[in-house]
Design a protein around this motif. Structure first.
Motif, short mmCIF file in Angstrom:
data_model
loop_
_atom_site.label_atom_id
_atom_site.label_comp_id
_atom_site.label_asym_id
_atom_site.label_seq_id
_atom_site.Cartn_x
_atom_site.Cartn_y
_atom_site.Cartn_z
N ALA A 15 1.24 -1.24 -0.08
CA ALA A 15 -0.28 0.01 -0.16
C ALA A 15 1.03 1.22 -0.23
O ALA A 15 0.12 1.99 0.21
CB ALA A 15 -0.92 0.19 1.02
N LEU A 18 -0.43 5.23 -0.10
CA LEU A 18 -1.22 5.67 0.52
C LEU A 18 0.03 6.31 1.15
O LEU A 18 -0.07 7.69 1.98
CB LEU A 18 -1.67 5.12 1.21
CG LEU A 18 -2.67 4.49 0.77
CD1 LEU A 18 -2.66 2.82 2.13
CD2 LEU A 18 -3.76 5.15 1.01
N PHE A 41 -4.83 0.53 8.18
CA PHE A 41 -5.71 0.49 6.95
C PHE A 41 -6.70 0.36 6.59
O PHE A 41 -7.25 -0.63 7.59
CB PHE A 41 -4.78 -0.43 6.01
CG PHE A 41 -3.33 -0.54 6.37
CD1 PHE A 41 -2.22 1.24 5.89
CD2 PHE A 41 -2.78 -0.97 4.97
CE1 PHE A 41 -1.42 1.23 6.31
CE2 PHE A 41 -1.25 -1.14 4.43
CZ PHE A 41 -0.48 0.10 5.17
N TYR A 43 -9.79 -0.90 4.06
CA TYR A 43 -10.19 -1.50 3.32
C TYR A 43 -11.70 -1.33 2.38
O TYR A 43 -11.82 -1.67 2.98
CB TYR A 43 -9.91 -3.35 3.38
CG TYR A 43 -8.10 -3.47 3.51
CD1 TYR A 43 -7.29 -3.82 2.49
CD2 TYR A 43 -7.81 -3.34 4.23
CE1 TYR A 43 -5.43 -3.43 2.91
CE2 TYR A 43 -6.43 -3.61 4.83
CZ TYR A 43 -5.21 -4.04 3.98
OH TYR A 43 -3.79 -3.88 4.59
N ALA A 49 -6.40 -1.47 0.11
CA ALA A 49 -6.15 -0.97 0.69
C ALA A 49 -6.76 0.81 0.20
O ALA A 49 -5.45 1.16 -0.79
CB ALA A 49 -4.74 -0.59 1.66
N MET A 52 -5.56 5.14 4.80
CA MET A 52 -3.93 4.67 6.50
C MET A 52 -4.19 5.88 7.48
O MET A 52 -4.23 7.21 6.88
CB MET A 52 -2.95 4.63 5.95
CG MET A 52 -2.01 5.47 5.17
SD MET A 52 -1.58 6.47 6.32
CE MET A 52 0.22 5.55 6.82
#
Length: 143
Positions: A15, A18, A41, A43, A49, A52
Motif C-alpha cells: 500500500a 498511501l 489501513f 480496505y 487499501a 491509512m
C-alpha cells in the motif's frame, strides 16, 4: 469497508501509494515492532487499501499517555467517503482502550481537507502554536 491494524511490512509495501514517500524497510520494521505504535489501513470491498492512519502513544511523567496522530492518508479516488473520519475514530477507540487521556494532531492552517476530516471526527480546535524543528541530518554540525 474494513479497518485492520497492520503488523506486516509486506502489507505496508503493498500500500505504498498511501504514504508521502515509499516506505523504508528498516523504518517500517522498527515502527511495527513498537507496541505503542499503531498503523491502521482501511480496505474497500475489493480488498484494496484505500486509507491509512498512524498513531504513536506518548507518555510523560506529569501528564500520562496520549495518542499522537502522526499521519492520515486516503487514496484520491476514495476521498469524501468518510474513510479518514472512520480511521480517526478507530485510532481513538484504540487510544481509549489503552488508557490514553487524549489524542491530538497537528496540521497546516491551510489544509482544509485535513481540518474538515478531524473536525468531522470530533476534534476541537485549540490555540494555534508555532512549530520549530531541527534538521538533524543536514544541520548536524549546527546543533
Amino acid at each position: 469497508m474494513r479497518i485492520e491494524r497492520i503488523l506486516s511490512c509486506d502489507a505496508v509495501h503493498a500500500a505504498a501509494d498511501l504514504f508521502d514517500a515509499p516506505p523504508i524497510s528498516a523504518a517500517t520494521e522498527r515502527f511495527l515492532a513498537e507496541p505503542g505504535h499503531h498503523l491502521l489501513f482501511a480496505y474497500d470491498d475489493s480488498g484494496r487499501a484505500v486509507g491509512m492512519i498512524s498513531g504513536i502513544e506518548m507518555t510523560h511523567p506529569d501528564k500520562g499517555t496520549e495518542m499522537f496522530i502522526y499521519e492520515l492518508g486516503v487514496a484520491p479516488a476514495a476521498r469524501l467517503q468518510g474513510i479518514g473520519s472512520r480511521l480517526v475514530a478507530e485510532l481513538g477507540a484504540i487510544a481509549r482502550r489503552n488508557g490514553c487521556y487524549g489524542m491530538w494532531v497537528g496540521t497546516e492552517i491551510g489544509n482544509d481537507a485535513a481540518l474538515a476530516t478531524y473536525r468531522r471526527a470530533g476534534a476541537s480546535e485549540e490555540a494555534p502554536f508555532t512549530l520549530l524543528s531541527w534538521d538533524l541530518i543536514e544541520g548536524a554540525a549546527d546543533v
